[in-house]
Design a protein around this motif. Sequence first.
Motif, PDB file in Angstrom:
ATOM      1  N   ARG A  86      22.775  -8.048  30.615  1.00  0.00           N
ATOM      2  CA  ARG A  86      23.063  -9.712  30.318  1.00  0.00           C
ATOM      3  C   ARG A  86      22.101 -10.296  29.235  1.00  0.00           C
ATOM      4  N   GLY A 134      21.618  -7.898  25.531  1.00  0.00           N
ATOM      5  CA  GLY A 134      23.494  -8.460  25.451  1.00  0.00           C
ATOM      6  C   GLY A 134      23.975  -6.788  25.273  1.00  0.00           C
ATOM      7  N   CYS A 159      26.278  -6.550  27.604  1.00  0.00           N
ATOM      8  CA  CYS A 159      27.587  -6.265  28.085  1.00  0.00           C
ATOM      9  C   CYS A 159      28.135  -7.717  27.346  1.00  0.00           C
ATOM     10  N   THR A 160      29.164  -7.954  27.417  1.00  0.00           N
ATOM     11  CA  THR A 160      29.464  -9.402  27.025  1.00  0.00           C
ATOM     12  C   THR A 160      30.240  -9.978  28.072  1.00  0.00           C
ATOM     13  N   THR A 161      30.015 -11.897  27.432  1.00  0.00           N
ATOM     14  CA  THR A 161      30.040 -12.582  28.600  1.00  0.00           C
ATOM     15  C   THR A 161      31.235 -12.192  29.610  1.00  0.00           C
ATOM     16  N   ASP A 162      32.604 -11.736  29.614  1.00  0.00           N
ATOM     17  CA  ASP A 162      33.629 -11.706  30.344  1.00  0.00           C
ATOM     18  C   ASP A 162      32.974 -10.143  30.845  1.00  0.00           C
ATOM     19  N   TYR A 168      30.063  -9.124  32.118  1.00  0.00           N
ATOM     20  CA  TYR A 168      29.375  -9.880  32.372  1.00  0.00           C
ATOM     21  C   TYR A 168      29.863 -10.405  33.493  1.00  0.00           C
ATOM     22  N   ARG A 169      30.711 -11.493  33.884  1.00  0.00           N
ATOM     23  CA  ARG A 169      31.974 -12.351  34.233  1.00  0.00           C
ATOM     24  C   ARG A 169      31.705 -11.603  35.720  1.00  0.00           C
TER      25      ARG A 169
END
Length: 281
Positions: A126, A129, A131-134, A136-137
């Motif tokens: 996280r 960077g 991984c993507t925000t999606d 991560y969520r």
Amino acid sequence: MAADPAGPTAQAGDGGTDTRKIPGKVYEKELRRLQAELVVMQQWVQRTGARVVVIFEGRDAAGKGSAIKRITEYLNPRWCRISALPAPTEREKTQWYFQRYVQHLPAAGEIVLFDRSWYNRAGVERVMGFCTTDEYRRFLHQAPIFERLLVEEGILLRKYWFSVSDVEQEARFRSRLEDPMRRWKLSDMDLQSITRWVDYSKAKDEMFVHTDIPEAPWMTVESEDKKRSRLNVISHLLSTIPYERIDPPAIEIPERPPVGDYERPPRDEFRYVPDHAATLL
């Protein structure tokens, strides 16, 4: 849960804990007692077919590795494994995120210690960077579900976060830099944990919000003093496993049979390791 001190003024003992140094003899005596109990606990795990997973997370240089070393020192390595996975391969990157961790879960009678775990996604991935925000969520949503499934399956899951102040972390980094035996433990990624201290603090806080669940709660280990943290985490781990002392089966060492007509070949027919120890006398 006690949060890591996030600011540059953080000092040892910010968590309000006892900061007195443990005398060496007291530490060694208690460590040996706890390690003996770990052996008893492992015998119970083997005999009953229990499955134990212990996750070690926390700041870089917080003492996770040294705690794991003390826990495993006298345990049977056939039944106790350390899982410290490298960066995922290109193939693994295309898998379900938890997939490569599943294959390292214990079978009956086994203990697995994760030296960092699937929580890489909520921490270094996280912050850096990776991984993507999606992604991560999705992780924050799926991790509690995944862990509830493990617990429902009967796995004894324990999660420890090793907390250390920025001042102590930097001191340990500098110590590693000057020690050729530990220089390998200092990577570029470790150094970025200094400049990204607040980012890691925010990531850890968010991770706790989503994954500190009743079925698998986070336990924070104050680690300003490594000796104290080792004793504390081992003692706590033992207190959470419902093990019982199991008497080992009686063993009788047999009498050695006569040599008979066997005659050992001459010594000069074999190659021996040079006696380096003799040069020290």
